[in-house]
Design a protein around this motif. Sequence first.
Motif, PDB file in Angstrom:
ATOM      1  N   THR A  71      11.781   5.229   9.340  1.00 39.43           N
ATOM      2  CA  THR A  71      12.738   4.203   9.732  1.00 39.43           C
ATOM      3  C   THR A  71      14.108   4.853   9.891  1.00 39.43           C
ATOM      4  OG1 THR A  71      13.432   3.615   7.488  1.00 39.43           O
ATOM      5  CG2 THR A  71      11.447   2.540   8.345  1.00 39.43           C
ATOM      6  N   GLU A  72      15.056   4.092  10.420  1.00 41.43           N
ATOM      7  CA  GLU A  72      16.414   4.612  10.598  1.00 41.43           C
ATOM      8  C   GLU A  72      17.033   5.018   9.267  1.00 41.43           C
ATOM      9  OE1 GLU A  72      19.540   3.184  13.777  1.00 41.43           O
ATOM     10  OE2 GLU A  72      19.642   1.896  11.993  1.00 41.43           O
ATOM     11  N   ALA A  73      16.653   4.334   8.193  1.00 47.04           N
ATOM     12  CA  ALA A  73      17.197   4.629   6.872  1.00 47.04           C
ATOM     13  C   ALA A  73      16.495   5.789   6.187  1.00 47.04           C
ATOM     14  CB  ALA A  73      17.106   3.386   5.989  1.00 47.04           C
ATOM     15  N   GLY A  74      15.420   6.312   6.787  1.00 42.49           N
ATOM     16  CA  GLY A  74      14.708   7.435   6.192  1.00 42.49           C
ATOM     17  C   GLY A  74      13.521   7.035   5.344  1.00 42.49           C
ATOM     18  N   ASP A  75      13.213   5.727   5.257  1.00 44.84           N
ATOM     19  CA  ASP A  75      11.981   5.299   4.607  1.00 44.84           C
ATOM     20  C   ASP A  75      10.800   5.670   5.511  1.00 44.84           C
ATOM     21  OD1 ASP A  75      13.567   4.126   2.615  1.00 44.84           O
ATOM     22  OD2 ASP A  75      13.630   2.209   3.679  1.00 44.84           O
ATOM     23  N   VAL A  76       9.604   5.634   4.947  1.00 43.58           N
ATOM     24  CA  VAL A  76       8.414   6.015   5.706  1.00 43.58           C
ATOM     25  C   VAL A  76       7.497   4.807   5.860  1.00 43.58           C
ATOM     26  CG1 VAL A  76       6.365   7.492   5.784  1.00 43.58           C
ATOM     27  CG2 VAL A  76       8.518   8.401   4.895  1.00 43.58           C
ATOM     28  N   LEU A  77       7.204   4.455   7.110  1.00 45.67           N
ATOM     29  CA  LEU A  77       6.190   3.452   7.408  1.00 45.67           C
ATOM     30  C   LEU A  77       4.877   4.167   7.691  1.00 45.67           C
ATOM     31  CD1 LEU A  77       8.191   1.108   9.808  1.00 45.67           C
ATOM     32  CD2 LEU A  77       7.299   0.462   7.551  1.00 45.67           C
ATOM     33  N   PHE A  78       3.772   3.590   7.226  1.00 44.93           N
ATOM     34  CA  PHE A  78       2.462   4.175   7.493  1.00 44.93           C
ATOM     35  C   PHE A  78       1.406   3.083   7.450  1.00 44.93           C
ATOM     36  CE2 PHE A  78       3.056   4.462   2.892  1.00 44.93           C
ATOM     37  CZ  PHE A  78       1.847   4.007   2.383  1.00 44.93           C
ATOM     38  N   THR A  79       0.228   3.378   7.959  1.00 41.24           N
ATOM     39  CA  THR A  79      -0.892   2.434   7.882  1.00 41.24           C
ATOM     40  C   THR A  79      -1.904   2.919   6.857  1.00 41.24           C
ATOM     41  OG1 THR A  79      -1.959   3.540   9.761  1.00 41.24           O
ATOM     42  CG2 THR A  79      -0.651   1.574  10.228  1.00 41.24           C
ATOM     43  N   SER A  80      -2.532   1.969   6.197  1.00 41.27           N
ATOM     44  CA  SER A  80      -3.552   2.276   5.199  1.00 41.27           C
ATOM     45  C   SER A  80      -4.381   1.026   4.938  1.00 41.27           C
ATOM     46  CB  SER A  80      -2.911   2.742   3.886  1.00 41.27           C
ATOM     47  OG  SER A  80      -3.893   2.930   2.875  1.00 41.27           O
ATOM     48  N   ALA A  81      -5.657   1.233   4.602  1.00 43.51           N
ATOM     49  CA  ALA A  81      -6.537   0.126   4.228  1.00 43.51           C
ATOM     50  C   ALA A  81      -6.573  -0.074   2.717  1.00 43.51           C
ATOM     51  CB  ALA A  81      -7.947   0.363   4.765  1.00 43.51           C
ATOM     52  N   LEU A  97       0.213  -2.405   7.245  1.00 46.64           N
ATOM     53  CA  LEU A  97       1.417  -1.581   7.363  1.00 46.64           C
ATOM     54  C   LEU A  97       2.132  -1.522   6.020  1.00 46.64           C
ATOM     55  CD1 LEU A  97       3.116   0.005   9.448  1.00 46.64           C
ATOM     56  CD2 LEU A  97       4.434  -2.089   9.826  1.00 46.64           C
ATOM     57  N   TRP A  98       2.511  -0.310   5.633  1.00 53.32           N
ATOM     58  CA  TRP A  98       3.133  -0.078   4.338  1.00 53.32           C
ATOM     59  C   TRP A  98       4.454   0.653   4.515  1.00 53.32           C
ATOM     60  CZ3 TRP A  98       0.680  -1.194  -0.501  1.00 53.32           C
ATOM     61  CH2 TRP A  98      -0.595  -1.759  -0.363  1.00 53.32           C
ATOM     62  N   LEU A  99       5.328   0.501   3.512  1.00 57.62           N
ATOM     63  CA  LEU A  99       6.613   1.183   3.515  1.00 57.62           C
ATOM     64  C   LEU A  99       6.788   1.945   2.208  1.00 57.62           C
ATOM     65  CD1 LEU A  99      10.007   0.054   4.850  1.00 57.62           C
ATOM     66  CD2 LEU A  99       9.886   0.861   2.483  1.00 57.62           C
ATOM     67  N   LEU A 100       7.118   3.228   2.333  1.00 54.62           N
ATOM     68  CA  LEU A 100       7.393   4.079   1.176  1.00 54.62           C
ATOM     69  C   LEU A 100       8.889   4.366   1.154  1.00 54.62           C
ATOM     70  CD1 LEU A 100       6.133   5.794  -1.162  1.00 54.62           C
ATOM     71  CD2 LEU A 100       6.063   7.693   0.473  1.00 54.62           C
ATOM     72  N   PRO A 101       9.620   3.865   0.151  1.00 56.14           N
ATOM     73  CA  PRO A 101      11.076   4.038   0.134  1.00 56.14           C
ATOM     74  C   PRO A 101      11.476   5.509   0.029  1.00 56.14           C
ATOM     75  CG  PRO A 101      10.377   2.361  -1.446  1.00 56.14           C
ATOM     76  CD  PRO A 101       9.144   3.080  -0.991  1.00 56.14           C
ATOM     77  N   ARG A 102      12.536   5.867   0.727  1.00 52.76           N
ATOM     78  CA  ARG A 102      13.032   7.237   0.650  1.00 52.76           C
ATOM     79  C   ARG A 102      13.478   7.579  -0.767  1.00 52.76           C
ATOM     80  NH1 ARG A 102      17.916  10.102   4.167  1.00 52.76           N
ATOM     81  NH2 ARG A 102      17.778  12.104   3.101  1.00 52.76           N
ATOM     82  N   SER A 103      13.996   6.589  -1.461  1.00 53.49           N
ATOM     83  CA  SER A 103      14.503   6.823  -2.811  1.00 53.49           C
ATOM     84  C   SER A 103      13.403   7.056  -3.828  1.00 53.49           C
ATOM     85  CB  SER A 103      15.361   5.634  -3.244  1.00 53.49           C
ATOM     86  OG  SER A 103      14.607   4.427  -3.195  1.00 53.49           O
ATOM     87  N   ALA A 112       0.376  -7.393   7.429  1.00 55.39           N
ATOM     88  CA  ALA A 112      -1.088  -7.359   7.481  1.00 55.39           C
ATOM     89  C   ALA A 112      -1.557  -8.332   8.545  1.00 55.39           C
ATOM     90  CB  ALA A 112      -1.685  -7.720   6.121  1.00 55.39           C
ATOM     91  N   ARG A 113      -2.699  -8.018   9.138  1.00 57.74           N
ATOM     92  CA  ARG A 113      -3.325  -8.879  10.143  1.00 57.74           C
ATOM     93  C   ARG A 113      -4.814  -8.957   9.851  1.00 57.74           C
ATOM     94  NH1 ARG A 113      -0.944 -12.240  13.485  1.00 57.74           N
ATOM     95  NH2 ARG A 113      -2.914 -12.087  14.594  1.00 57.74           N
ATOM     96  N   ALA A 131      -2.261  -4.962  17.161  1.00 58.31           N
ATOM     97  CA  ALA A 131      -3.272  -5.545  16.281  1.00 58.31           C
ATOM     98  C   ALA A 131      -4.388  -6.139  17.121  1.00 58.31           C
ATOM     99  CB  ALA A 131      -2.664  -6.613  15.376  1.00 58.31           C
ATOM    100  N   ASP A 132      -5.595  -6.104  16.589  1.00 56.39           N
ATOM    101  CA  ASP A 132      -6.754  -6.710  17.238  1.00 56.39           C
ATOM    102  C   ASP A 132      -6.787  -8.190  16.865  1.00 56.39           C
ATOM    103  OD1 ASP A 132      -9.486  -6.211  18.633  1.00 56.39           O
ATOM    104  OD2 ASP A 132     -10.006  -7.340  16.833  1.00 56.39           O
ATOM    105  N   VAL A 133      -6.853  -9.062  17.881  1.00 54.84           N
ATOM    106  CA  VAL A 133      -6.759 -10.504  17.656  1.00 54.84           C
ATOM    107  C   VAL A 133      -7.892 -11.203  18.407  1.00 54.84           C
ATOM    108  CG1 VAL A 133      -5.316 -12.563  17.854  1.00 54.84           C
ATOM    109  CG2 VAL A 133      -4.254 -10.319  17.478  1.00 54.84           C
ATOM    110  N   LEU A 134      -8.556 -12.144  17.736  1.00 50.60           N
ATOM    111  CA  LEU A 134      -9.574 -12.951  18.393  1.00 50.60           C
ATOM    112  C   LEU A 134      -8.923 -13.989  19.301  1.00 50.60           C
ATOM    113  CD1 LEU A 134     -12.076 -13.735  15.474  1.00 50.60           C
ATOM    114  CD2 LEU A 134     -12.323 -12.016  17.275  1.00 50.60           C
ATOM    115  N   THR A 135      -9.582 -14.310  20.389  1.00 51.22           N
ATOM    116  CA  THR A 135      -9.101 -15.361  21.277  1.00 51.22           C
ATOM    117  C   THR A 135      -9.167 -16.709  20.556  1.00 51.22           C
ATOM    118  OG1 THR A 135      -9.893 -14.138  23.186  1.00 51.22           O
ATOM    119  CG2 THR A 135      -9.449 -16.470  23.507  1.00 51.22           C
TER     120      THR A 135
END
Length: 658
Positions: A71-81, A97-103, A112-113, A131-135
């Motif tokens: 992110t712009e602030a230096g945190d890390v976004l990542f995907t995980s199950a 989607l997850w966020l790992l703080p820089r601090s 989540a979807r 994201a995969d979405v059903l009709t």
Amino acid sequence: MSAFDDIRDYVAIPRVLSLKLSPDGSRLISAVQSLNPDGKSYGTALWAIPIDGEPYRLTRSAKGESAAEFTEAGDVLFTSARPDPTVKDATDEVPSLWLLPRSGGEARQVAARPGGVGAFRTAGDVVVFAADVLTGEEAAEEERRKTRKDAGISAILHESYPVRYWDHDLGPGHTRLFAARLGADRLEDVRDLTPDPGEGLRDVTFALTPDGATVISTWRTLLPDAEQRVDLVAIDVATGERRTLFTQEGHDFYGPIAVSPDGTRVACARERLAELDVSVRIDLWIGDLATGAGRTYAPDLFPADVEWAPDSSAVYLAADQRGRRPIFRVPLDGEVTRLTQDDAAYLGLNASADGRFVYALHSGVDRTHGPARIDTATGEITDLPSPAPRPELPGTLTEVSATTDDGTTIRGWLTLPKGASADDPAPILLWIHGGPVASWNDWQWRWNPWIMVQHGYAVLLPDPCLSTGYGQEMIDRGWGNWGPRTLADLDAIVDVVVARDDIDGERIGAMGGSYGGYMANWIAGHSDRYKAIVTHAALWNLDQFAGTTDAAQYWQREMGEPGSERYAKLSPHHGLDSITTPMLVIHGDKDYRVPIGEALRLWWDLQRRNVESKFLYFPDENHWILKPGNAVAWYETVLAFLGQHVLGQEWKRPDSVA
């Protein structure tokens, strides 16, 4: 002992998969794949690589993590199950989607979807994700997915082509893009940017402008006769309004996609769609975001990765060239220059904000992937400490070339075991790359020559016609003439190599996968110089293949409709009665690019003609053999088969397939 001696040690080597530079330029982050504790599967974790320090591991969940972005602030976004610890009895089966703080501290789930979160991009406080979405009604999607699962319904009703892709079925959902704002704890104001995309976003690639206002995305349009076209579109994040940015008849536009730091231009790949007498061509395309006007740059350099210089005056381009994948500097005005001068292959380009460096994954036929820093003024390359140190190789790499019957120079790499000499010449394996529009220029985990070198073989890795990095004419030479032209090129370079005094030309085998498997089958019916042939995920009966592959429209552009002249001329199965060489047939049942029917038909044909042969079958693998245990079985069976027929050893069934 070498890591290449026991295949179990080899599959346990950690693998660096990606590279991202933080906004302040202080550290890189990488996804690293390694063997799970059970030894039966791989997992991924995120590692930090300080620019002036040693790598350290950031994440450790059992489910693993991938697709990291800062992110712009230096945190890390990542995907995980991984399950959300704040939800009671959470048992997530799809990525969120997850966020790992820089601090520091624990990562938290921010989105989540029901169908999972796929690729994502971020700029400022804006996040866009797929994201995969059903009709149907979105609010009831989770319940509808549960109903299907509880009722045991796996059926998918299709109304258009295609129905599957590489290794997975398409549907019943469709990919959509969502936009949101980074809040204190979760994504806020989540909006569906593409509520009715149909097939538009299948296999989507997208980027986000630096101000977070516009998504630049591929958009697939279905055409008559089961054809399709891929355009590049611009989607307004505030309104969802979509406009076509780049479209051209007879061409597709797709990734890599990069938006200039000043937000005015977009760089991407443009592919000329093939015809019977027109070969595929891929160019770097740079266009204006406001007007859609654009043009091609750097002719004959197929884009593998693109990154803008921070002043938006040029792009850095990774592209195949003569068995390497250098980085080039491509200015908007001026001459293209090659930045890196070594023999390496580069991917994962990241330009520093001050313009002094490009960070990238640095690899090659003789080195695994690791982080490197390239000085943009001098081209000087500095290897950085890696989360996965490179293993020591059991031999050496040298470059070879030959002149073919039409005067073309064919080059390739030759790996040699230590000690190979005139007094002790090495047996040799010809390995033919897939594609066919590809090149031997990078480290291969699935087709690794160094395992064979450890067992005493020299391995020839040639780039015949249809290979990238040699100009469009090299592709034109083999277009619509796969077998005959490619075999002539291979014969020329094999003749040169077996004439060396450190090579035993009497002990020679041939191998290939995908298109390389097609050529292995072609060689079997048109040559008797090889003692054994290994054919993996190979095309055999082209008329059968044409209607069962997952991308029949792509195939038909070059070969014509099933039953046409090229099928009779180029199908390897017509050479069956001439095959006398022992063959090992290998295939995965989940391979949708080259369906299992090709191997089943080949195996039956060899058996009914009493050709000495074996069939190594993987019920749960696809075009590639990915599971560690199956990789062990693959290599051990290949080595045993080649040992019997090339080295004259007694056949011993490997324990891994006992």
